[in-house]
Design an enzyme around this catalytic site. Sequence first.
Site, PDB file in Angstrom:
ATOM      1  N   HIS A 208      -8.655 -13.597   3.640  1.00  0.00           N
ATOM      2  CA  HIS A 208      -8.142 -13.231   4.965  1.00  0.00           C
ATOM      3  C   HIS A 208      -8.473 -14.251   6.036  1.00  0.00           C
ATOM      4  O   HIS A 208      -7.999 -14.124   7.156  1.00  0.00           O
ATOM      5  CB  HIS A 208      -8.726 -11.879   5.397  1.00  0.00           C
TER       6      HIS A 208
HETATM    7  C1  UD1 Z   1     -12.088 -11.092  11.811  1.00  0.00           C
HETATM    8  C2  UD1 Z   1     -13.137 -12.181  12.002  1.00  0.00           C
HETATM    9  C3  UD1 Z   1     -13.525 -12.748  10.661  1.00  0.00           C
HETATM   10  C4  UD1 Z   1     -13.991 -11.653   9.728  1.00  0.00           C
HETATM   11  C5  UD1 Z   1     -12.950 -10.548   9.644  1.00  0.00           C
HETATM   12  C6  UD1 Z   1     -13.527  -9.412   8.848  1.00  0.00           C
HETATM   13  C7  UD1 Z   1     -12.973 -13.501  14.083  1.00  0.00           C
HETATM   14  C8  UD1 Z   1     -12.602 -14.820  14.644  1.00  0.00           C
HETATM   15  N1  UD1 Z   1     -12.609 -13.285  12.786  1.00  0.00           N
HETATM   16  O1  UD1 Z   1     -10.946 -11.678  11.230  1.00  0.00           O
HETATM   17  O2  UD1 Z   1     -14.602 -13.650  10.840  1.00  0.00           O
HETATM   18  O3  UD1 Z   1     -14.209 -12.217   8.461  1.00  0.00           O
HETATM   19  O4  UD1 Z   1     -12.628 -10.080  10.961  1.00  0.00           O
HETATM   20  O5  UD1 Z   1     -12.565  -8.698   8.181  1.00  0.00           O
HETATM   21  O6  UD1 Z   1     -13.564 -12.693  14.744  1.00  0.00           O
HETATM   22  N2  UD1 Z   1      -5.126  -6.313  12.298  1.00  0.00           N
HETATM   23  C9  UD1 Z   1      -4.570  -5.097  11.986  1.00  0.00           C
HETATM   24  N3  UD1 Z   1      -5.386  -4.002  12.023  1.00  0.00           N
HETATM   25  C10 UD1 Z   1      -6.699  -4.051  12.367  1.00  0.00           C
HETATM   26  C11 UD1 Z   1      -7.245  -5.309  12.696  1.00  0.00           C
HETATM   27  C12 UD1 Z   1      -6.439  -6.421  12.652  1.00  0.00           C
HETATM   28  O7  UD1 Z   1      -3.402  -4.986  11.665  1.00  0.00           O
HETATM   29  O8  UD1 Z   1      -7.376  -3.009  12.371  1.00  0.00           O
HETATM   30  C13 UD1 Z   1      -4.247  -7.499  12.243  1.00  0.00           C
HETATM   31  C14 UD1 Z   1      -3.667  -7.859  13.610  1.00  0.00           C
HETATM   32  O9  UD1 Z   1      -2.417  -8.385  13.384  1.00  0.00           O
HETATM   33  C15 UD1 Z   1      -4.602  -8.942  14.083  1.00  0.00           C
HETATM   34  C16 UD1 Z   1      -4.937  -9.657  12.772  1.00  0.00           C
HETATM   35  O10 UD1 Z   1      -4.998  -8.621  11.803  1.00  0.00           O
HETATM   36  O11 UD1 Z   1      -4.027  -9.796  15.016  1.00  0.00           O
HETATM   37  C17 UD1 Z   1      -6.234 -10.401  12.796  1.00  0.00           C
HETATM   38  O12 UD1 Z   1      -7.292  -9.559  13.204  1.00  0.00           O
HETATM   39  P1  UD1 Z   1      -8.598 -10.166  13.912  1.00  0.00           P
HETATM   40  O13 UD1 Z   1      -9.591  -9.082  14.124  1.00  0.00           O
HETATM   41  O14 UD1 Z   1      -8.214 -11.011  15.080  1.00  0.00           O
HETATM   42  O15 UD1 Z   1      -9.156 -11.188  12.826  1.00  0.00           O
HETATM   43  P2  UD1 Z   1      -9.531 -10.966  11.306  1.00  0.00           P
HETATM   44  O16 UD1 Z   1      -8.615 -11.798  10.487  1.00  0.00           O
HETATM   45  O17 UD1 Z   1      -9.633  -9.524  10.989  1.00  0.00           O
HETATM   46  N1  UDP Z   2     -14.788  -4.915   1.838  1.00  0.00           N
HETATM   47  C1  UDP Z   2     -14.327  -3.607   1.698  1.00  0.00           C
HETATM   48  N2  UDP Z   2     -13.032  -3.418   1.327  1.00  0.00           N
HETATM   49  C2  UDP Z   2     -12.171  -4.446   1.067  1.00  0.00           C
HETATM   50  C3  UDP Z   2     -12.651  -5.768   1.213  1.00  0.00           C
HETATM   51  C4  UDP Z   2     -13.960  -5.967   1.608  1.00  0.00           C
HETATM   52  O1  UDP Z   2     -15.092  -2.657   1.898  1.00  0.00           O
HETATM   53  O2  UDP Z   2     -11.005  -4.201   0.735  1.00  0.00           O
HETATM   54  C5  UDP Z   2     -16.170  -5.127   2.285  1.00  0.00           C
HETATM   55  C6  UDP Z   2     -17.011  -5.967   1.384  1.00  0.00           C
HETATM   56  O3  UDP Z   2     -17.659  -5.185   0.418  1.00  0.00           O
HETATM   57  C7  UDP Z   2     -17.995  -6.613   2.344  1.00  0.00           C
HETATM   58  C8  UDP Z   2     -17.238  -6.692   3.620  1.00  0.00           C
HETATM   59  O4  UDP Z   2     -16.108  -5.836   3.504  1.00  0.00           O
HETATM   60  O5  UDP Z   2     -19.126  -5.793   2.523  1.00  0.00           O
HETATM   61  C9  UDP Z   2     -16.783  -8.096   3.894  1.00  0.00           C
HETATM   62  O6  UDP Z   2     -15.962  -8.095   5.001  1.00  0.00           O
HETATM   63  P1  UDP Z   2     -14.841  -9.184   5.247  1.00  0.00           P
HETATM   64  O7  UDP Z   2     -14.558  -9.909   3.983  1.00  0.00           O
HETATM   65  O8  UDP Z   2     -13.751  -8.515   5.941  1.00  0.00           O
HETATM   66  O9  UDP Z   2     -15.561 -10.123   6.320  1.00  0.00           O
HETATM   67  P2  UDP Z   2     -16.521 -11.391   6.214  1.00  0.00           P
HETATM   68  O10 UDP Z   2     -17.724 -10.987   5.446  1.00  0.00           O
HETATM   69  O11 UDP Z   2     -15.742 -12.488   5.592  1.00  0.00           O
HETATM   70  O12 UDP Z   2     -16.815 -11.699   7.650  1.00  0.00           O
END
Ligand code: UD1
Ligand code: UDP
Length: 364
Positions: A208
Site C-alpha cells: 500500500h
Molecule cells: C498511511 C500512512 C502509511 C501507513 C498506512 C497504514 C502516511 C503518509 N501514510 O498510508 O505510512 O503505512 O497509513 O495503513 O501517513 N482511504 C480509504 N479509506 C480509509 C483511509 C484511506 O478509502 O479509511 C483511501 C483514500 O482514498 C485515501 C487513501 O486511501 O486518500 C490513502 O490514505 P492515507 O491515510 O492518506 O494513506 P495510507 O496509504 O493509508
Molecule cells: N494488518 C491487518 N489487516 C490487513 C493488513 C495488515 O490487520 O489486511 C495489520 C498488520 O497485522 C500490522 C498492521 O496492520 O499489524 C500493519 O499496518 P500497515 O501495513 O497498514 O501499516 P505500516 O505498518 O506499513 O505503517
Amino acid sequence: MVADTMRIVTVIGNRPQFIKAAGVSRLLRERAEEVLVHTGQHYDDELSRVFFEELDVPAPDRELAAGSGTNTAQTARMLAALEPELRSLAPALVLVYGDTNSTLAGALCAAQLSLPVAHVEAGMRSFDRHMPEELNRVLTDHASDLLLCSTQTAVENLEREAAAGERHLVGDVMADVSLAARAIAERRSRALDEHGVTSGDFLLVTAHRAGTVDVPDRLLRLVELLEALPTTTVFPLHPRTRVRLDAAGLLQRLERAPQLRLAPPLGYLDFMTLARHARAVLTDSGGVQKEALLLGVPCVTLRDSTEWVETVESGWNTLVDLHADAALAALERGRPPGDPPDLYGDGRAGERIRDIVSSYTRSP
Ligand code: UD1
Ligand code: UDP
C-alpha cells in the site's frame, strides 16, 4: 479520577496506530487520565473500527475527521483541528506512535503549544527521504521530549542525530500485541477456511505504500510480480491500492490471475492467523515485516530499504524491491535454519512506556 492525575492526550489515526495503542492505552489508564484523539486519517470500518473492537482499544474521546487528500493538505487539516483540542485539554504530555501524518501532526501541534511529546517507535530510519514516513519520523523525533525506542539501532540513530529528547529502549509495542493476540486469533479466526487455504501452502501479500502503488510503472511491476508467484496467494487490498489498480485498469487483470485471491482489508485476528500459517509473507508494510519475524515466517519485502534492519540481518527478511526474479529466489530459499532471534523485547514494552510516560516531568 483524582484531581492531580496526569492528563495525557494520545493522538492516533490509522491502522497500525490502533494496533499499537492496544498495547499501551489500557495500561496507561492505570496511572493517568488518557484522552484518545482519532484524527480520522483512516475512517473505513475495516481500517479503523475493527481494531478498536477486536483489540479492546478504548473508544476515541474526540474524532477529527481529517482524512484523505495529499500529505500536506491532510497534515494541515489535522494541525488545524488538533490545535483547539490540545489548547482546551491542556494535557501534561502528548503521546504519538510511528511515522504517519497523524504522528507528525500530533507532535508538531503539541510542540508548537509547548506541550511535552512522547514518541513511540522513535529513531527508526530507512534513510530514504523520498518516503513520507521517513520525513514524518525524523521531524517527529526532533520535536519530541521522550524518545521511546523499539531497538538498539533506533537508539543509536538518535544519538548520531543528536536528537534532544530523553532516549529509552523499551522494546516494541507491536510485539506485545502480537504475542498477546496469538492464542485469541488461533481460537477465534476462521481465516484459513474462509480464504480456502491450507496451513503452510500459501503466500500472504500486502502492498500500500505510496512508493509502491502511486507510481504507474512501479504499480505495473507489482502486478507482474504477483502474477509470477508460484502458489495460492491471499492479497487483502488496502483502499489506496484498490483505487490505484482500478484507475490503471489493472484490477481486473489481477482478478484474472488464477492463483491470486483478492480480499478486503482484514481484521487483525484474521490477518495474524493467515500470516502465521503462510509459507511466506510479501509486503511493503513496516509492521508486517516485524510481525512475520515474530511469527517465524519468512518475509520478502517489496522495497529496497527498511527501517527494521535486524529482520534482514537475521536472515528472516529479504529486500527485493519489485524485482520478480529476486522475490522468487527468496521464496525458493525459504526459512533460515532455527528459530527467529528475539529482537523486539519480551512483550512488556507497553508497561515500560506506561512507567516512563506517567512519571515524566519536563525540566524547566
Ligand atoms: C498511511 C500512512 C502509511 C501507513 C498506512 C497504514 C502516511 C503518509 N501514510 O498510508 O505510512 O503505512 O497509513 O495503513 O501517513 N482511504 C480509504 N479509506 C480509509 C483511509 C484511506 O478509502 O479509511 C483511501 C483514500 O482514498 C485515501 C487513501 O486511501 O486518500 C490513502 O490514505 P492515507 O491515510 O492518506 O494513506 P495510507 O496509504 O493509508
Ligand atoms: N494488518 C491487518 N489487516 C490487513 C493488513 C495488515 O490487520 O489486511 C495489520 C498488520 O497485522 C500490522 C498492521 O496492520 O499489524 C500493519 O499496518 P500497515 O501495513 O497498514 O501499516 P505500516 O505498518 O506499513 O505503517
